[in-house]
Design a protein around this motif. Sequence first.
Motif, PDB file in Angstrom:
ATOM      1  N   UNK A 149     -12.241 -38.816  -3.110  1.00  0.00           N
ATOM      2  CA  UNK A 149     -13.527 -38.865  -2.421  1.00  0.00           C
ATOM      3  C   UNK A 149     -14.654 -38.962  -3.447  1.00  0.00           C
ATOM      4  N   UNK A 168     -25.181 -34.219   3.772  1.00  0.00           N
ATOM      5  CA  UNK A 168     -25.861 -34.523   2.511  1.00  0.00           C
ATOM      6  C   UNK A 168     -27.044 -33.581   2.294  1.00  0.00           C
ATOM      7  N   UNK A 205     -23.148 -33.925  -1.620  1.00  0.00           N
ATOM      8  CA  UNK A 205     -22.336 -34.376  -0.495  1.00  0.00           C
ATOM      9  C   UNK A 205     -21.269 -33.326  -0.252  1.00  0.00           C
ATOM     10  N   UNK A 245     -19.006 -31.064   3.265  1.00  0.00           N
ATOM     11  CA  UNK A 245     -18.489 -31.216   4.626  1.00  0.00           C
ATOM     12  C   UNK A 245     -18.680 -29.948   5.434  1.00  0.00           C
ATOM     13  N   UNK A 288     -18.325 -39.792  -4.959  1.00  0.00           N
ATOM     14  CA  UNK A 288     -19.646 -39.670  -4.326  1.00  0.00           C
ATOM     15  C   UNK A 288     -20.080 -41.024  -3.772  1.00  0.00           C
ATOM     16  N   UNK A 289     -20.723 -41.031  -2.614  1.00  0.00           N
ATOM     17  CA  UNK A 289     -21.101 -42.301  -1.989  1.00  0.00           C
ATOM     18  C   UNK A 289     -22.405 -42.889  -2.534  1.00  0.00           C
ATOM     19  N   UNK A 290     -22.994 -42.237  -3.510  1.00  0.00           N
ATOM     20  CA  UNK A 290     -24.241 -42.755  -4.067  1.00  0.00           C
ATOM     21  C   UNK A 290     -23.941 -43.654  -5.266  1.00  0.00           C
ATOM     22  N   UNK A 322     -10.156 -31.681   1.098  1.00  0.00           N
ATOM     23  CA  UNK A 322     -11.081 -31.662   2.238  1.00  0.00           C
ATOM     24  C   UNK A 322     -10.361 -32.144   3.499  1.00  0.00           C
ATOM     25  N   UNK A 331     -19.147 -35.238   7.202  1.00  0.00           N
ATOM     26  CA  UNK A 331     -19.747 -35.223   5.869  1.00  0.00           C
ATOM     27  C   UNK A 331     -21.256 -35.067   6.011  1.00  0.00           C
TER      28      UNK A 331
END
Lengths: 345, 786
Positions: B514, A199, A211, A213, B516-518, A110, A197
């Motif tokens: 990267x 969601x 998630x 981009x 996941x941000x959860x 990415x 980014x």
Amino acid sequence: MIDDIERIRAAAPAAVEAASSVDELRAVEADLLGRRGSLTELKKGLGALDPDARREVGAALNLARGSIEELVEARRAALEGAERAAVIAAERLDLTERTGHRTRGALHLVTQTWDRLVDVFIGMGFTVAEGPEVETDWYNFEALNIPAAHPARGMWDTLYVDLGDPETVLLRTHTSPVQIRVMTETPPPIYAVMPGRVYRRDTADATHMPVFHQIEGLVIDRDISFADMAGTLEAFTSAYFGGSIHSRLRPSYFPFTEPSAEYDINCVFCEGSGCRTCSQTGWLELGGCGMVHPNVLRNVGLDGEEWTGFAFGFGLDRLALMRHGVDDIREMYSGDVRFLEQFPS
Amino acid sequence: MKVLLSWLREFAPFPVDDPAALGDVMSDLGMAVESIERIGEGLDGIIVARVLELRRHPDADKIQLVDVDTGDGAPLQICCGATNLSVGDTVPLATLGTVMPDGMEIARRRMRGEWSNGMLCSGRELGLGEDHSGILLLDTAVPLGTPIVEALGITPDVLFDLEINPNRPDAMSVAGVARDLAARLGLPFAIPDPTIEEIPGDVAGRISVDIIDPDLCGRFHARIIEGITIGPSPRHIADRLTALGMRPINNVVDASNYVMLELGAPNHTYDLATLPDGALRVRWARDGEPITTLDGVERRLTAGRDGVIADATDTAVGIAGVMGGAATEISSSTTTVLLECAWWQPMAIARSSKFMGLRSEASARFERGTDPEILDLAARRLAELLAPSGARLVAGAVTAEGSLPERAPVLVRTSRVNRLLGTDLDAGTIAGLLRPIGFVCDPAGEDWSVTVPPFRPDTTTETDIIEEIARHHGYSRIVGRVPTSTQTGALTPLQRDRRVLRQVLVGLGVHEAMPLPFLAPDDLARAGLPAGAVTLTNPLAAEESVLRTSLRPGLLRSVAYNESHRTEGASLFELGRVFGPPLAGAELPDEREHLAVILAGRDATAAVEVLEVLHRTLGLPPFDLDQQQVPAGLHPGRSAVVRIAGDVVGEVGEVDPAVLDAHDIGERTAWLQLDVAALMAHPHGEHAYRAISRYPSSDLDLAFETPDTIAAATLADALRRAVGGLLVDLALFDVFRSASLGEGSRSLAFRLRLQAPDRTLTDEDLAGVRAAAIAAAAPLGATLRG
């Protein structure tokens, strides 16, 4: 004395040859030619001779010295060569006999795609804008001409954050709120791209992630037209995908642009002749674009009669996957080193 | 929206020879063609045959041998896997050489030693519906050998599946698609006027409509149809509904749906006998008001959200624009119908159907906006469709008016059109593009005063109309040009710094990840981090319900994942946002950008080394490592807070072994985390030139016995300050502990490289440095070892 000289000269080759190292040779050399060497000692007796004899013996001495020096130098060269060969032989390395290895790390696919895209747009005179990933309903929807009950809200599956009044704070569903922030904070003219980014409330599968981009672009200036948009996207398309890839625009609908268009490019796999990836159409749907809607301009306090502009946007992850033939987007987010290390650049 | 070519041709004479080209035009008009299906194609060579005999296959259980007669009386052996056949059935036979709709060619072949001279077909194999449970059984009266197309009365046709944008309510109907397409192709378009005989009657005396809430219903047109006989629809109506994805039910329901699909005018039929006094009242629902809808579900309505049609007793008999009620439904005994053709407020229907989770073909059209002027035509068209079954439309209608949106003329400036599109269209061309799609253009100087047709409620502004002009002119005919940016394209300093950070890390062999941000609710505790994160209101799963406050849980998970897949020693970094509760007075969470590095299989010094390289590369002011303060979740003896000029900018060290255990990570794991904004708040990026001395340098090696309580960096700093200008480099080159040194201290050996810019150093210089160094070490309890 002549006999002595002859004896020394005759014995010299054997002595020089007997030296088996440069150090031994140096000792032999000293014995023969050094300050206390045998020839030197003889030379000291020259003074006692009459001039004729002195001349004769002197000449013989010089001759002997010269020939011994030659012998020594020859031997020295041979010995030095052998010693260097021995050292080199001893130092020989099998360069494939290695344990362990150093590697450079890899930027995420990415990031690589992000940087490539941004670099193209910078070359076209765009700046790069950013904004928060958690947004208010105003920036993500309202200001973009998507009021609360707008049916178009169904186009985005929004994840809401448990803060404040219900459905007022959310994870941005697109990078468009950055456009609002840029237009609110910067007076035109504006030439900016917004990578970021985003969601969605989406279950992960081979082509979706909750998630992902996007990169969007925004141009606001006097007399910016649909033709400028078409030209900009065409220029970007050729710059990024290569000169043989072209763009086309088809009518579409987005609440925040009008006229709106789908932005397609020639299929990068078959270059337009039709293949499985493009379902035989020769085209790939890349993203959306359009002239910034007058309501959006009004919402950010710009006069739509004075300023016009266009915006565009497309997904970044798919470009990353396409470039390397990765068929499952989840791979990119697994953190698996066996995946990450495949793309060092 | 699906449309049939034959149906489109009822409105304009479209060519039939090149459906793909027609599809391209639709796509270019913004009605993207998702698929084109040629109905009845590929059925040549399939004929009607009769089953003469069924025999067991001698060598296969799942195949039987079928002898069929194709009309000449001679038995033809077919191998067939279906089990629904009986002797005497008539069935479709694909004869040798037939190319099936899916492209397969039928050839004579042996199956387990027995010849098969063709293939008996299921409905799905013929492209006729989805039934693949057995061979399609035909009407036994059909003569053998008849082509299947003839036997089934299949008319070759083309089915287009179109993706219709939300701003094209007109294209939610066959007629609307035809209008757009005809305009582009320059073909005449007309909606035929229904030819029906109306019977006299007292409509106004038999039915009444009262719009109580005009903001719900703009117009309610009611008519009576008598002489209804409920039965199946004629074949061509049922086939068209099926093709467009609706299930035929009975002639009345089918006619209703047909009119909706054809004209984009959803409507509803009531059994008039079930309506007391034939009276209807249109109003907003009351809270909790009950109704049983056509699907048999009993629902409770919500005030201010749902609209209802109520009867004379004020009992709800339908949910406005969404679904009718069961009590007034058409039944087999229905003889007289009250036909409702109404215009509903789009937002109301959108809200109602969304919150009720009840979406229908009707609600999808109402919420986009329907044509309030087509109601009478729609009613007569419906009656026309029912007329062959004996139904008769009673002359006269009851039309109640609510509030309809105003349709004021819009000024469309030629100059604005060209300025926005970058075109050079003259006024005549503009009107020529608009008129065929129903827009009325009246001259207004150089410009036009445009009246938008009632079937385009989406179009209300000049820009809306400019979009229509662009669409019909053709987007592809607008010649692109590249505007000259009046700006210089460049990255911001922070964006450049991010690239530096990333390049340093990949240079050190660290991969960028990267995760996941959860997070799951217990992930923070598991990573040794405090609670108090922001949560999501509507997460897809509990494991993804918390916004990360740190990059650590995600990277720990990645290391664990790699270790469990036999990749030990994973070195990963992430540059991403973390989220804390909003700061006082803020609406949004405290969103920060962090850089985190995790090095599995490495100890804390590896993380410090990474920090040093980053720090040096960025040219930041000196940092301190404060080991007195243990960052949450890190190893208490092997971690520190990182400070620059007193500000905390991050943390470095090793992950707490208990946290590693909780993640099933078996390796020692180094950790570095930096707050990007806090870091970059300090001056950086300037690497000033320092002249390199031409004079020789001298090295001074000094080993100090130093108490364990004094950090090596503290002693080094003291030495640096004491030596001052002559010091060009100071390096710790040896550390050792031994019994002779005793508990509580170790030897730290430093090499000081000394050099003056303007002279060769003298013995006195070196002696001075040495003395100063010893003196500086003394207050720290460090003594020079002899």
